[in-house]
Structures are given as structure tokens and as C-alpha cells.
Motif scaffolding. Sequence first.
Motif, PDB file in Angstrom:
ATOM      1  N   PHE A 130     -16.891   1.576  -1.045  1.00  0.00           N
ATOM      2  CA  PHE A 130     -15.505   1.219  -0.784  1.00  0.00           C
ATOM      3  C   PHE A 130     -14.644   2.473  -0.891  1.00  0.00           C
ATOM      4  CE2 PHE A 130     -11.535  -0.978  -2.688  1.00  0.00           C
ATOM      5  CZ  PHE A 130     -10.915  -1.035  -1.447  1.00  0.00           C
ATOM      6  N   LEU A 131     -13.943   2.819   0.201  1.00  0.00           N
ATOM      7  CA  LEU A 131     -13.024   3.951   0.218  1.00  0.00           C
ATOM      8  C   LEU A 131     -11.596   3.461   0.004  1.00  0.00           C
ATOM      9  CD1 LEU A 131     -12.198   6.931   0.797  1.00  0.00           C
ATOM     10  CD2 LEU A 131     -12.020   6.253   3.221  1.00  0.00           C
ATOM     11  N   ILE A 132     -10.903   4.103  -0.943  1.00  0.00           N
ATOM     12  CA  ILE A 132      -9.495   3.826  -1.219  1.00  0.00           C
ATOM     13  C   ILE A 132      -8.695   5.073  -0.867  1.00  0.00           C
ATOM     14  CG2 ILE A 132      -7.790   3.244  -2.978  1.00  0.00           C
ATOM     15  CD1 ILE A 132     -10.107   1.971  -4.592  1.00  0.00           C
ATOM     16  N   SER A 133      -7.692   4.920  -0.025  1.00  0.00           N
ATOM     17  CA  SER A 133      -6.789   6.026   0.302  1.00  0.00           C
ATOM     18  C   SER A 133      -5.504   5.443   0.863  1.00  0.00           C
ATOM     19  CB  SER A 133      -7.429   6.972   1.330  1.00  0.00           C
ATOM     20  OG  SER A 133      -7.613   6.313   2.572  1.00  0.00           O
ATOM     21  N   GLY A 134      -4.438   6.251   0.886  1.00  0.00           N
ATOM     22  CA  GLY A 134      -3.233   5.827   1.589  1.00  0.00           C
ATOM     23  C   GLY A 134      -2.026   5.503   0.740  1.00  0.00           C
ATOM     24  N   PHE A 135      -2.047   5.814  -0.560  1.00  0.00           N
ATOM     25  CA  PHE A 135      -0.882   5.547  -1.404  1.00  0.00           C
ATOM     26  C   PHE A 135       0.214   6.594  -1.241  1.00  0.00           C
ATOM     27  CE2 PHE A 135      -4.224   3.221  -3.627  1.00  0.00           C
ATOM     28  CZ  PHE A 135      -3.588   2.024  -3.903  1.00  0.00           C
ATOM     29  N   ASN A 136      -0.059   7.675  -0.541  1.00  0.00           N
ATOM     30  CA  ASN A 136       0.854   8.816  -0.526  1.00  0.00           C
ATOM     31  C   ASN A 136       2.162   8.570   0.202  1.00  0.00           C
ATOM     32  OD1 ASN A 136      -1.043   8.815   1.794  1.00  0.00           O
ATOM     33  ND2 ASN A 136       0.169  10.568   2.472  1.00  0.00           N
ATOM     34  N   ALA A 137       2.227   7.570   1.088  1.00  0.00           N
ATOM     35  CA  ALA A 137       3.446   7.338   1.866  1.00  0.00           C
ATOM     36  C   ALA A 137       4.392   6.342   1.204  1.00  0.00           C
ATOM     37  CB  ALA A 137       3.093   6.848   3.266  1.00  0.00           C
ATOM     38  N   ALA A 168       2.908   1.890   6.284  1.00  0.00           N
ATOM     39  CA  ALA A 168       2.170   2.648   5.273  1.00  0.00           C
ATOM     40  C   ALA A 168       2.946   2.703   3.970  1.00  0.00           C
ATOM     41  CB  ALA A 168       1.878   4.055   5.781  1.00  0.00           C
ATOM     42  N   ALA A 169       4.272   2.748   4.052  1.00  0.00           N
ATOM     43  CA  ALA A 169       5.098   2.785   2.845  1.00  0.00           C
ATOM     44  C   ALA A 169       5.037   1.466   2.081  1.00  0.00           C
ATOM     45  CB  ALA A 169       6.544   3.120   3.209  1.00  0.00           C
ATOM     46  N   ASN A 170       4.804   0.368   2.792  1.00  0.00           N
ATOM     47  CA  ASN A 170       4.671  -0.935   2.129  1.00  0.00           C
ATOM     48  C   ASN A 170       3.219  -1.217   1.722  1.00  0.00           C
ATOM     49  OD1 ASN A 170       7.388  -1.834   2.178  1.00  0.00           O
ATOM     50  ND2 ASN A 170       7.200  -2.301   4.360  1.00  0.00           N
ATOM     51  N   LEU A 171       2.274  -0.753   2.502  1.00  0.00           N
ATOM     52  CA  LEU A 171       0.840  -0.834   2.234  1.00  0.00           C
ATOM     53  C   LEU A 171       0.413  -2.260   1.817  1.00  0.00           C
ATOM     54  CD1 LEU A 171      -1.339   1.414   2.436  1.00  0.00           C
ATOM     55  CD2 LEU A 171      -1.401   1.415  -0.051  1.00  0.00           C
ATOM     56  N   ALA A 198      -4.227  12.540  -0.981  1.00  0.00           N
ATOM     57  CA  ALA A 198      -3.481  12.940   0.208  1.00  0.00           C
ATOM     58  C   ALA A 198      -2.215  13.648  -0.252  1.00  0.00           C
ATOM     59  CB  ALA A 198      -3.139  11.728   1.070  1.00  0.00           C
ATOM     60  N   GLY A 199      -1.469  14.206   0.713  1.00  0.00           N
ATOM     61  CA  GLY A 199      -0.209  14.857   0.390  1.00  0.00           C
ATOM     62  C   GLY A 199       0.879  13.816   0.157  1.00  0.00           C
ATOM     63  N   PHE A 200       1.332  13.682  -1.091  1.00  0.00           N
ATOM     64  CA  PHE A 200       2.306  12.652  -1.432  1.00  0.00           C
ATOM     65  C   PHE A 200       3.696  13.034  -0.941  1.00  0.00           C
ATOM     66  CE2 PHE A 200      -1.022  10.901  -3.822  1.00  0.00           C
ATOM     67  CZ  PHE A 200      -0.644   9.645  -4.274  1.00  0.00           C
ATOM     68  N   HIS A 201       4.378  12.078  -0.310  1.00  0.00           N
ATOM     69  CA  HIS A 201       5.753  12.297   0.103  1.00  0.00           C
ATOM     70  C   HIS A 201       6.659  12.391  -1.119  1.00  0.00           C
ATOM     71  CE1 HIS A 201       4.835  10.296   4.263  1.00  0.00           C
ATOM     72  NE2 HIS A 201       4.054  11.322   3.989  1.00  0.00           N
ATOM     73  N   ASN A 202       6.314  11.685  -2.189  1.00  0.00           N
ATOM     74  CA  ASN A 202       7.010  11.790  -3.478  1.00  0.00           C
ATOM     75  C   ASN A 202       5.991  12.249  -4.515  1.00  0.00           C
ATOM     76  OD1 ASN A 202       8.252  11.422  -5.963  1.00  0.00           O
ATOM     77  ND2 ASN A 202       9.297   9.535  -5.362  1.00  0.00           N
ATOM     78  N   ALA A 203       6.034  13.544  -4.836  1.00  0.00           N
ATOM     79  CA  ALA A 203       5.036  14.105  -5.751  1.00  0.00           C
ATOM     80  C   ALA A 203       5.107  13.473  -7.133  1.00  0.00           C
ATOM     81  CB  ALA A 203       5.228  15.619  -5.863  1.00  0.00           C
ATOM     82  N   GLY A 204       6.244  12.883  -7.472  1.00  0.00           N
ATOM     83  CA  GLY A 204       6.384  12.241  -8.771  1.00  0.00           C
ATOM     84  C   GLY A 204       5.499  11.023  -8.948  1.00  0.00           C
ATOM     85  N   GLY A 258      -1.224  23.853   4.143  1.00  0.00           N
ATOM     86  CA  GLY A 258      -1.010  22.621   4.869  1.00  0.00           C
ATOM     87  C   GLY A 258      -0.350  21.600   3.955  1.00  0.00           C
ATOM     88  N   GLY A 259      -0.010  20.447   4.504  1.00  0.00           N
ATOM     89  CA  GLY A 259       0.597  19.422   3.675  1.00  0.00           C
ATOM     90  C   GLY A 259       1.109  18.261   4.498  1.00  0.00           C
ATOM     91  N   GLU A 260       1.837  17.380   3.833  1.00  0.00           N
ATOM     92  CA  GLU A 260       2.436  16.212   4.475  1.00  0.00           C
ATOM     93  C   GLU A 260       3.885  16.094   4.035  1.00  0.00           C
ATOM     94  OE1 GLU A 260       0.218  12.575   4.513  1.00  0.00           O
ATOM     95  OE2 GLU A 260      -1.706  13.589   4.217  1.00  0.00           O
ATOM     96  N   ARG A 261       4.758  15.683   4.971  1.00  0.00           N
ATOM     97  CA  ARG A 261       6.176  15.518   4.672  1.00  0.00           C
ATOM     98  C   ARG A 261       6.675  14.199   5.251  1.00  0.00           C
ATOM     99  NH1 ARG A 261       9.666  19.037   3.500  1.00  0.00           N
ATOM    100  NH2 ARG A 261      10.487  17.128   2.563  1.00  0.00           N
ATOM    101  N   HIS A 262       7.665  13.656   4.573  1.00  0.00           N
ATOM    102  CA  HIS A 262       8.328  12.434   5.033  1.00  0.00           C
ATOM    103  C   HIS A 262       9.533  12.805   5.874  1.00  0.00           C
ATOM    104  CE1 HIS A 262      10.049   8.390   4.914  1.00  0.00           C
ATOM    105  NE2 HIS A 262      11.192   8.938   4.544  1.00  0.00           N
ATOM    106  N   ALA A 263       9.698  12.131   7.010  1.00  0.00           N
ATOM    107  CA  ALA A 263      10.881  12.302   7.851  1.00  0.00           C
ATOM    108  C   ALA A 263      11.792  11.091   7.688  1.00  0.00           C
ATOM    109  CB  ALA A 263      10.480  12.462   9.311  1.00  0.00           C
ATOM    110  N   ALA A 264      13.075  11.299   7.880  1.00  0.00           N
ATOM    111  CA  ALA A 264      14.042  10.217   7.683  1.00  0.00           C
ATOM    112  C   ALA A 264      13.885   9.104   8.707  1.00  0.00           C
ATOM    113  CB  ALA A 264      15.465  10.770   7.727  1.00  0.00           C
TER     114      ALA A 264
END
Length: 420
Positions: free
Chosen positions: A205-212, A186-189, A244-250, A77-83
Motif C-alpha cells: 500500500f502506497l500513501i502519498s499526497g498530503f502535501n497540497a 488534492a487540498a481536500n484529499l 513530497a514538497g509541502f505547500h505549507n512546510a509547517g 527542485g520543489g513544489e509551490r502553491h499558486a493562488a
Amino acid sequence: MTPHDLTGSGDRTVAPGEIVLGLQGTVDYEIAWDREAIDTLIAEYGIEQGEIDAGIAVVDERTLLVSVLGFLATGVGGERHAASSEIVERFAARFPREITLGGTGVRAALVLRKLGIPSLLHLVSTDANVRRLLPDDIDYITSATHDTLDPHLIIQFRPGDGARVGDREYAVREANRLIIANDPPAANLVLSDELGDRVGASRVFLISGFNAIADEAILHRRLDEIRTVAARLPEDGISVYEDAGFHNAGFQPAVADAIGPAVDVFSMNEDELQARLGRALDLRDAAQIEDALRELRSRIPDPVLVVHTRYWTAVWASESRERILDRVATAADAGDATAAGRYAHGDDVTAADIDAIAAGPRQAESIAFASDLEARLGARSRVLPGFHIDPPSPTTIGLGDTFIGGLIGSLARASERILS
């Protein structure tokens, strides 16, 4: 360990505001695999076997299909960014779909609600779907100043789902899911001005959501901001980061370097572990997993590491966090039971269903594996075998989010002080 321990039903009632779940939510278009529709698209676009690539840039519907087939072929499974969101809308329109709310915090809040535990959500986007689908008794704050809709395409793979490309047949052996999205909020967060005060009055406190996030400057700015917010957590609170699955793995190393020292628990699933290490793993090979976790520990030295998989969950504390090891391990087992409940019953899961799973058997192979891996990792580790369930129509969407909901509910209901 009793079922009540697992679902967090201890002697402590969680008050509103004690759990803060961040940092974003989504509107999801959930589609199930439709072999006929997929085969039609493969023929329509003339997809050839040599093109299949999960990592291809998703710039139109054709490349989205090529990427989806790549995930189907590998079974992960995973996550991908669409244009653009239009690509997602066009593809989703070809299938029967269900519109739901997603994101780690949102799905965690929904399962906590089923367990009778209140929480506060932090959102970065809202629209009519959010107002329609989010229960009135789930409180939220938001940084959004106007409505936006950028849906996430969620494709559910079930065993036996497949497709033929050229003369080769691809088929899924184990259930999983794929997420594809273009989500500017989400990309601006952007963080709400209220978040710091709310975290300052919370217990978990839950932190998540930097992946986009796509812009490096925005990433570092948000990481600085969230470290400042997390520092306001009371001394007896506990902070949890869910990967999470990062759109930019770097960007993964920068997040680990910034978040790792700032949180008590750093959690991820098997797909995210493999993505961070850049290689596939045999999840039933204790020696291989030991090497993987030691490499992960070298990169993230400070917090309790939690790796949750379909077979087992590993909880490994650093020396500085050893005092919370058993509390986090109990909570992780609660997370496993809660996720197993969703896997078996989907959105209809109840607290009674989770209790029944928690009281049931463990996976036989995983019991031996857990004992072996725990011996390899040492005294500051706990490895928990997964629960044995075999539903006829499993749900694969939102399992990690539901795991975190169960874990956080257990942490919040702990009667003892949790010194972070």
C-alpha cells in the motif's frame, strides 16, 4: 544482485489488487525551459535581481515568474502553491506544452505497467484527460463525484538552461524540476469509501499526497482516516509513504508524527530531505549527510527510512523494522534502476532499458561515499551508489514517482513473506 532482482522479476506473479497506490493523481502541463520566452517575460514584468525569491507567494503571473527564477538561481527542485489555476493556465499558454498524467501513484502505476505488474489507483479527481491518457488496463477507484481540471505546471530544468536578470546570468548546473499548482481536490484529499476494503485485500500500500492540503483541520482528519485504512493491511503486507514538497512546510511534522508509526517505509528525495531539515546539504559529504539522517531519524523514529538522491540511496531501519532491511534495500535498488531508466529514456523507457542500466556501472564517486556513509550509520543501514548514466537529453519529471514504482514492484514480487 542481478538485473532481474533489480526490476523485481522474481518467481512471483503479482495479482490484480495486490498493489494499491494512493492517494491522488494530477493532470500536468509539462513545459521545457524556453530562454527566449523567459527573457521576454522578465523584460515585460521588469523583474529586478533583488526580487528573485523561490519562496514568494504565487498570487499572479509576475510572482510565479519571480519564484521560478528563484528555483533556477538555487538549482533545487520543489513544489509551490499558486493562488489560482488561472495563473498556471496563463503562464503555461506562453510555452509549447505536453499534457500528461502525474502524481506519485499515477506515475508509479504507469511504470509498473511497463514491468508487467498490475496495480490499483486511488484518485480524488477525474476529467476527460484522465480518461484519455490513463491506460484502460490500469484500474482505479475515485472519490470524485464530478469532473474537475486543475492542472499542475511542471517546469523541467536541464543543464545549461538559464536566464539573465539585470547584469547577472543564472544557469542550471544539474537537471531538476519545479511543480506549481492550485488543486482543490488534492487540498481536500477525500478518500473513497472503497479504499479500506481494497487495502485489506492488498499486499503493498502506497500513501502519498498530503502535501497540497492547506487546512489544518482537514489535514488531521485525513491523517486519522488513512491510519485507520492502513491498519487494515494484512499482516504480510507492507506500507510505504512517499514524501513530497509541502505547500505549507509547517504541516510536515504533523504528517511525520501521524504517518511514521503507521507505515513500514518512509521515503523522500534530496529536496524533501533538505526542506524537512530547513537547510541545504552537500550530498557528497558523508559526515554532513550522517548528521542530517540522524536528525531525520530523531524526528521519524519508527519506520525504515529511505532517502533517494541523484547520487545514492540510503536505507536505514529502526530496530523494530530491521527484519525487512535487506528486502527494502533490494527494492530501493530496483527503484534506482527504474528511475535511472526514466532519466535516460523518458516515457519511452522499457523493462529492457532498466535491465541494461541495472547491469551497468555505478557512479565511481558514489561507491566510496556509500561505503563511508554505511559505516557511519551502522549495521542497520544500506547505502546504494547510483547508476552511471549520462544521457544527452535527460528527463527530470517524475523521477521520484518512478523510483517508488520500481521499489513497490520489487516488494510486491518478493517471494518471501513480508511481515510488517
